[in-house]
Design a protein around this motif. Structure first.
Motif, short mmCIF file in Angstrom:
data_model
loop_
_atom_site.label_atom_id
_atom_site.label_comp_id
_atom_site.label_asym_id
_atom_site.label_seq_id
_atom_site.Cartn_x
_atom_site.Cartn_y
_atom_site.Cartn_z
N GLU A 182 0.84 -1.19 0.00
CA GLU A 182 0.00 0.00 0.00
C GLU A 182 0.88 1.25 0.00
OE1 GLU A 182 -0.97 -2.78 1.13
OE2 GLU A 182 -3.10 -2.98 0.74
N GLY A 183 2.04 1.18 0.65
CA GLY A 183 2.97 2.31 0.67
C GLY A 183 3.45 2.66 -0.73
N GLU A 184 3.69 1.67 -1.57
CA GLU A 184 4.13 1.97 -2.93
C GLU A 184 3.00 2.60 -3.73
OE1 GLU A 184 7.10 2.25 -3.86
OE2 GLU A 184 6.67 2.71 -5.95
N ARG A 185 1.74 2.21 -3.40
CA ARG A 185 0.60 2.89 -4.06
C ARG A 185 0.59 4.37 -3.70
NH1 ARG A 185 -3.55 -1.67 -2.75
NH2 ARG A 185 -2.50 -3.24 -3.99
N PHE A 186 0.87 4.67 -2.43
CA PHE A 186 0.94 6.08 -2.04
C PHE A 186 2.10 6.76 -2.78
CE2 PHE A 186 2.98 9.41 0.37
CZ PHE A 186 1.95 10.34 0.42
N ASN A 187 3.23 6.06 -2.86
CA ASN A 187 4.39 6.62 -3.55
C ASN A 187 4.04 6.96 -5.01
OD1 ASN A 187 6.98 7.37 -4.24
ND2 ASN A 187 7.90 5.36 -4.00
N GLU A 188 3.29 6.09 -5.67
CA GLU A 188 2.85 6.37 -7.04
C GLU A 188 1.95 7.61 -7.06
OE1 GLU A 188 1.01 2.85 -8.55
OE2 GLU A 188 2.92 1.73 -8.57
N ALA A 189 1.07 7.71 -6.07
CA ALA A 189 0.16 8.86 -6.00
C ALA A 189 0.96 10.15 -5.77
CB ALA A 189 -0.85 8.67 -4.89
N LEU A 190 2.03 10.06 -4.98
CA LEU A 190 2.85 11.26 -4.73
C LEU A 190 3.58 11.68 -6.00
CD1 LEU A 190 4.00 13.41 -2.90
CD2 LEU A 190 5.66 11.74 -2.03
N ARG A 191 4.07 10.71 -6.76
CA ARG A 191 4.70 11.06 -8.05
C ARG A 191 3.68 11.80 -8.93
NH1 ARG A 191 6.61 5.44 -7.68
NH2 ARG A 191 8.86 5.34 -7.40
N ARG A 192 2.46 11.24 -9.02
CA ARG A 192 1.43 11.88 -9.85
C ARG A 192 1.08 13.27 -9.33
NH1 ARG A 192 -1.39 7.12 -9.25
NH2 ARG A 192 -0.62 5.63 -10.76
N PHE A 193 1.01 13.38 -8.01
CA PHE A 193 0.69 14.67 -7.39
C PHE A 193 1.71 15.73 -7.81
CE2 PHE A 193 1.46 17.65 -3.88
CZ PHE A 193 0.22 18.25 -3.78
N LEU A 194 2.99 15.35 -7.75
CA LEU A 194 4.05 16.29 -8.11
C LEU A 194 3.99 16.67 -9.60
CD1 LEU A 194 7.16 15.05 -6.11
CD2 LEU A 194 6.36 17.42 -6.23
N VAL A 195 3.75 15.68 -10.45
CA VAL A 195 3.64 15.96 -11.89
C VAL A 195 2.48 16.92 -12.13
CG1 VAL A 195 3.04 14.94 -14.13
CG2 VAL A 195 4.76 13.83 -12.68
N ASP A 196 1.33 16.66 -11.50
CA ASP A 196 0.16 17.53 -11.70
C ASP A 196 0.43 18.94 -11.16
OD1 ASP A 196 -1.12 15.42 -12.83
OD2 ASP A 196 -2.37 14.95 -11.09
N LEU A 197 1.08 18.99 -9.98
CA LEU A 197 1.38 20.29 -9.37
C LEU A 197 2.21 21.14 -10.32
CD1 LEU A 197 1.35 22.01 -6.70
CD2 LEU A 197 3.49 20.86 -6.09
N LEU A 198 3.22 20.52 -10.94
CA LEU A 198 4.11 21.26 -11.82
C LEU A 198 3.44 21.61 -13.14
CD1 LEU A 198 7.19 19.23 -10.77
CD2 LEU A 198 7.08 21.73 -10.68
N THR A 199 2.72 20.66 -13.72
CA THR A 199 2.08 20.95 -15.01
C THR A 199 0.96 21.98 -14.85
OG1 THR A 199 0.77 18.94 -14.76
CG2 THR A 199 2.69 18.78 -16.15
N ASP A 200 0.25 21.94 -13.73
CA ASP A 200 -0.79 22.95 -13.47
C ASP A 200 -0.19 24.35 -13.37
OD1 ASP A 200 -2.65 20.97 -13.45
OD2 ASP A 200 -2.99 20.95 -11.29
N ASN A 201 1.10 24.40 -13.04
CA ASN A 201 1.78 25.71 -12.91
C ASN A 201 2.60 26.04 -14.16
OD1 ASN A 201 1.37 27.04 -10.12
ND2 ASN A 201 1.55 24.87 -9.68
#
Ligand code: SF4
Ligand code: SF4
Length: 254
Positions: free
Chosen positions: A101-120
């Motif tokens: 489950e921790g790696e699932r969160f890790n994947e979500a954090l990668r996506r979060f960072l990508v979205d954060l940067l692309t949204d900006n």
């Protein structure tokens, strides 16, 4: 950068993916350590050497031609997960959830960072989630641990973990972006600098996959597949070499 750090910390503390409800709301990770590498850091080219990883390891600008920066992070397991796995033998239930489950969160954090940067308005790629990501002879074309080393987060160890200021019990991730950020100054010179070679992880390893010369990846993965995946599927894992050792939650000797 401070804003990115703040948003990553908030995501880590608020994401339901960082909580294991069947284990009474156990939190998997504390907020991550974050390190920054310049996309053109010459150490990335070193990873292409066969003696390090191999020619299939891609440079930041092979993942993203406009890349200026690599953002790497280390997610430390919470004390509850680390302490539960200090017993000898089979992995603790808490560790198994932390691994999967921790790696699932890790994947979500990668996506979060990508979205954060692309949204900006920046470009961003998470190599580990990209369709070009592959593993050849147990060596991936984007080694999160080596990238973390380049980004100043820590050094490798006898058992091939990454030892950081928050120890080695945790997971690593990264993204490549066109945003320019000041690189983290590496507080070390050598790739194994933080490992004292104390040998504690050798004694912790159930299938004896580690010796003074390093870790035998085949023995480790055979053990994880045959002894833990068969018992605990869909979960698996071990992590005994990262718990009840001097580098569990700190740089040993400091
Ligand atoms: S337990 Fe000792 S030898 Fe093993 S990785 Fe940690 S510091 Fe290095
Ligand atoms: S994960 Fe387990 S089997 Fe693999 S090297 Fe560490 S202690 Fe040994």
């Amino acid at each position: 950068m401070e804003d990115i750090e703040r948003q990553v910390n908030r995501f880590t503390m608020e994401s339901p993916l960082n909580v294991v409800e069947p284990l009474g709301g156990l939190r998997i990770f504390d907020p991550p350590l974050i390190g920054i590498a310049a996309a053109d850091d010459p150490l990335f080219a070193e990873l292409k050497k066969e003696s390090v990883i191999g020619s299939h390891h891609l440079l930041p600008r092979e993942w993203l031609p406009s890349a200026q920066t690599v953002i790497s992070y280390f997610l430390p397991f919470t004390a509850a997960i680390r302490i539960a796995n200090r017993s000898d033998g089979l992995p603790a239930t808490e560790w198994l959830y932390g691994r999967i489950e921790g790696e699932r969160f890790n994947e979500a954090l990668r996506r979060f960072l990508v979205d954060l940067l692309t949204d900006n308005g920046h470009e961003a790629v998470a190599p580990a989630l990209d369709e070009r990501y592959q593993v050849i002879n147990k060596r991936s074309n984007w080694s999160e641990r080596h990238v973390a080393y380049i980004a100043g987060l820590g050094t490798l160890s006898l058992n091939c973990s990454l030892i950081t200021a928050r120890g080695s019990a945790g997971r690593v991730g990264s993204i490549v972006t066109s945003l320019e950020l000041a690189p983290t100054v590496r507080p070390y010179r050598e790739i194994y600098e933080y490992c004292t070679r104390c040998g504690a992880c050798i004694r912790r390893c159930p299938p004896l996959a580690i010796d003074e010369s390093g870790k035998n990846h085949q023995i480790c993965s055979d053990y994880v597949d045959n002894e833990t995946k068969k018992r605990y599927a869909p979960r698996y894992g071990c992590g005994k070499c990262q718990t009840a050792v001097p580098c569990e939650d700190r740089i040993p000797g400091r």
